[in-house]
Write a protein that holds these residues in place. Structure first.
Motif, mmCIF file in Angstrom:
data_model
loop_
_atom_site.group_PDB
_atom_site.id
_atom_site.type_symbol
_atom_site.label_atom_id
_atom_site.label_comp_id
_atom_site.label_asym_id
_atom_site.label_seq_id
_atom_site.Cartn_x
_atom_site.Cartn_y
_atom_site.Cartn_z
ATOM 1 N N TYR A 1 0.841 -1.200 0.000
ATOM 2 C CA TYR A 1 0.000 0.000 0.000
ATOM 3 C C TYR A 1 0.877 1.252 0.000
ATOM 4 C CZ TYR A 1 -4.027 2.933 1.338
ATOM 5 O OH TYR A 1 -5.031 3.873 1.379
ATOM 6 N N GLN A 2 1.905 1.261 0.839
ATOM 7 C CA GLN A 2 2.788 2.421 0.908
ATOM 8 C C GLN A 2 3.546 2.616 -0.400
ATOM 9 O OE1 GLN A 2 6.508 2.459 3.252
ATOM 10 N NE2 GLN A 2 5.588 4.151 4.436
ATOM 11 N N GLN A 3 3.925 1.523 -1.026
ATOM 12 C CA GLN A 3 4.636 1.627 -2.302
ATOM 13 C C GLN A 3 3.756 2.275 -3.362
ATOM 14 O OE1 GLN A 3 6.379 -2.041 -3.673
ATOM 15 N NE2 GLN A 3 6.921 -1.215 -5.687
ATOM 16 N N LEU A 4 2.489 1.890 -3.409
ATOM 17 C CA LEU A 4 1.561 2.523 -4.350
ATOM 18 C C LEU A 4 1.394 4.007 -4.043
ATOM 19 C CD1 LEU A 4 -1.451 0.147 -5.116
ATOM 20 C CD2 LEU A 4 0.297 0.997 -6.684
ATOM 21 N N GLN A 5 1.319 4.344 -2.757
ATOM 22 C CA GLN A 5 1.235 5.755 -2.365
ATOM 23 C C GLN A 5 2.437 6.533 -2.879
ATOM 24 O OE1 GLN A 5 0.865 5.226 1.941
ATOM 25 N NE2 GLN A 5 -1.187 6.128 1.889
ATOM 26 N N GLN A 6 3.606 5.955 -2.714
ATOM 27 C CA GLN A 6 4.836 6.638 -3.135
ATOM 28 C C GLN A 6 4.911 6.784 -4.651
ATOM 29 O OE1 GLN A 6 7.710 4.095 -1.240
ATOM 30 N NE2 GLN A 6 7.608 5.178 0.728
ATOM 31 N N GLU A 7 4.201 5.913 -5.353
ATOM 32 C CA GLU A 7 4.146 5.995 -6.819
ATOM 33 C C GLU A 7 3.078 6.965 -7.303
ATOM 34 O OE1 GLU A 7 3.517 1.981 -7.979
ATOM 35 O OE2 GLU A 7 5.567 1.329 -7.504
ATOM 36 N N GLY A 8 2.366 7.583 -6.350
ATOM 37 C CA GLY A 8 1.372 8.594 -6.700
ATOM 38 C C GLY A 8 0.013 8.040 -7.071
ATOM 39 N N ALA A 9 -0.336 6.853 -6.590
ATOM 40 C CA ALA A 9 -1.634 6.263 -6.914
ATOM 41 C C ALA A 9 -2.767 7.121 -6.366
ATOM 42 C CB ALA A 9 -1.715 4.856 -6.335
ATOM 43 N N SER A 10 -3.885 7.170 -7.074
ATOM 44 C CA SER A 10 -5.042 7.949 -6.645
ATOM 45 C C SER A 10 -5.721 7.272 -5.466
ATOM 46 C CB SER A 10 -6.041 8.077 -7.804
ATOM 47 O OG SER A 10 -6.592 6.799 -8.107
ATOM 48 N N PRO A 11 -6.485 8.036 -4.679
ATOM 49 C CA PRO A 11 -7.235 7.416 -3.573
ATOM 50 C C PRO A 11 -8.150 6.291 -4.044
ATOM 51 C CG PRO A 11 -7.234 9.791 -3.341
ATOM 52 C CD PRO A 11 -6.632 9.496 -4.679
ATOM 53 N N GLU A 12 -8.746 6.457 -5.251
ATOM 54 C CA GLU A 12 -9.642 5.433 -5.779
ATOM 55 C C GLU A 12 -8.879 4.133 -6.075
ATOM 56 O OE1 GLU A 12 -11.424 9.359 -6.341
ATOM 57 O OE2 GLU A 12 -9.466 8.516 -6.908
ATOM 58 N N LYS A 13 -7.673 4.286 -6.639
ATOM 59 C CA LYS A 13 -6.865 3.108 -6.953
ATOM 60 C C LYS A 13 -6.425 2.400 -5.664
ATOM 61 C CE LYS A 13 -2.881 1.526 -9.618
ATOM 62 N NZ LYS A 13 -1.783 1.899 -10.552
ATOM 63 N N LEU A 14 -6.053 3.201 -4.661
ATOM 64 C CA LEU A 14 -5.662 2.624 -3.372
ATOM 65 C C LEU A 14 -6.836 1.886 -2.723
ATOM 66 C CD1 LEU A 14 -3.561 5.610 -1.970
ATOM 67 C CD2 LEU A 14 -2.671 3.340 -2.578
ATOM 68 N N ASP A 15 -8.031 2.479 -2.847
ATOM 69 C CA ASP A 15 -9.210 1.856 -2.252
ATOM 70 C C ASP A 15 -9.541 0.542 -2.946
ATOM 71 O OD1 ASP A 15 -11.410 2.082 -0.336
ATOM 72 O OD2 ASP A 15 -12.688 2.258 -2.103
ATOM 73 N N ASN A 16 -9.422 0.512 -4.277
ATOM 74 C CA ASN A 16 -9.680 -0.716 -5.032
ATOM 75 C C ASN A 16 -8.670 -1.802 -4.684
ATOM 76 O OD1 ASN A 16 -11.920 0.274 -6.386
ATOM 77 N ND2 ASN A 16 -10.708 1.135 -8.068
ATOM 78 N N MET A 17 -7.402 -1.387 -4.540
ATOM 79 C CA MET A 17 -6.363 -2.339 -4.181
ATOM 80 C C MET A 17 -6.626 -2.933 -2.794
ATOM 81 S SD MET A 17 -3.082 -1.858 -2.284
ATOM 82 C CE MET A 17 -1.562 -2.812 -2.260
ATOM 83 N N GLU A 18 -7.063 -2.068 -1.881
ATOM 84 C CA GLU A 18 -7.397 -2.504 -0.528
ATOM 85 C C GLU A 18 -8.550 -3.495 -0.549
ATOM 86 O OE1 GLU A 18 -9.581 -0.330 3.224
ATOM 87 O OE2 GLU A 18 -8.059 0.816 2.148
#
Length: 305
Positions: free
Chosen positions: A270-287
């Motif tokens: 999750y943190q790696q995606l954040q550092q890559e600039g993922a959108s909140p929507e993408k982070l939520d879908n990944m979660e």
């Protein structure tokens, strides 16, 4: 009032505990006819007073119900006071107050485990009516389940108390976790990732973990170890009342620590995606996808849009 006067039953190990003790007294010749009559007389008076307070002593079926209630409550208190020792229980009944003290003890036990009534309509005040119905016992019942029902209520009471205590002690805001294990896991995960707090004020969970993960949390390799996680769990539990810790541990699954370790693995992704600039929507879908594959024990449930 025949329900009270017929307290002695066929088998000494059957029926409500009060009946068992009286049978023990007569069979062992430790209880005289006069003493038995005195105990039954007090039980009759107690049933009349109980019916007068909670039912209607002029209606026979309600008077009999009051007698059933008194037998059950006395049995509960008598078993607790004597630790199920028939000789000790008999001595309590032979005391000047007779069954009054065991009744008071049983009633206080029921109060202590009864859910707090939401309104003022509860017939028995601080005692839950459904619980009393399970404790209540006709004297000739084959098997009295009152003690088992009390123990079930005690378990549920302690569980509710623990849930409330965990909320108050570990969370700075409301949480939506449905189980004690989920609540404890989020508190532990938050402590590991965000620190222990300082001084006498332990760190409380806020809804900022995901933002802090993107901003200032540096993951440590030492965290990714089951022995470390188990030690942190033990440390956190020491903040709770000692008498509740055993019950709490019983609520934790055998895979609690390993599942928390799995969640920490997800945190890294999750943190790696954040550092890559993922959108909140993408982070939520990944979660959401990760949670469907393997439950994320301890991961916060709120959205961070």
């Amino acid at each position: 009032m025949s329900q009270v006067t017929q307290l002695v039953i066929r088998e000494s190990n059957q029926g409500p505990f009060l009946s068992q003790v009286l049978r023990f007294g007569t069979d062992s010749e430790r209880l005289s006819t006069q003493q038995l009559a005195a105990i039954k007389g007090k039980a009759v008076l107690m049933s009349l007073k109980f019916a007068d307070k909670y039912y209607n002593k002029y209606k026979m079926h309600l008077l009999e119900q009051a007698a059933h209630d008194v037998i059950g409550v006395v049995s509960l208190g008598l078993q607790e006071l004597s630790q199920r020792d028939a000789a000790k229980a008999l001595a309590l009944l032979q005391a000047p107050e007779g069954p009054i003290k065991p009744f008071q003890k049983g009633w206080s036990m029921l109060i202590s485990v009864s859910p707090k009534p939401l309104g003022s309509n509860n017939l028995f005040g601080d005692v839950d009516a459904r619980l009393l119905d399970k404790i209540s016992s006709p004297p000739d019942v084959e098997e009295w389940q009152g003690w088992q029902e009390y123990e079930k209520a005690l378990v549920e009471h302690n569980k509710a108390r623990l849930m409330s205590l965990i909320d108050q002690h570990f969370f700075a805001c409301e949480n939506d976790h449905p189980t004690m294990e989920d609540k404890l896991a989020e508190a532990l995960l938050y402590r590991i990732l965000c620190g222990q707090g300082s001084g006498t004020a332990p760190l409380k969970v806020k809804q900022d973990l995901k933002r802090r993960l993107a901003r200032d949390i540096v993951l440590q390799e030492a965290w990714y170890d089951t022995d470390y996680l188990a030690a942190q769990l033990d440390l956190m539990l020491t903040e709770l009342p000692g008498e509740l810790i055993a019950g709490l541990r019983q609520e934790l699954s055998r895979g609690f620590v390993s599942n928390l370790l799995h969640t920490l693995g997800f945190v890294r992704q999750y943190q790696q995606l954040q550092q890559e600039g993922a959108s909140p929507e993408k982070l939520d879908n990944m979660e959401m996808r990760a949670g469907l594959k393997h439950p994320l024990l301890g991961w916060p449930l709120y959205h961070d849009f």
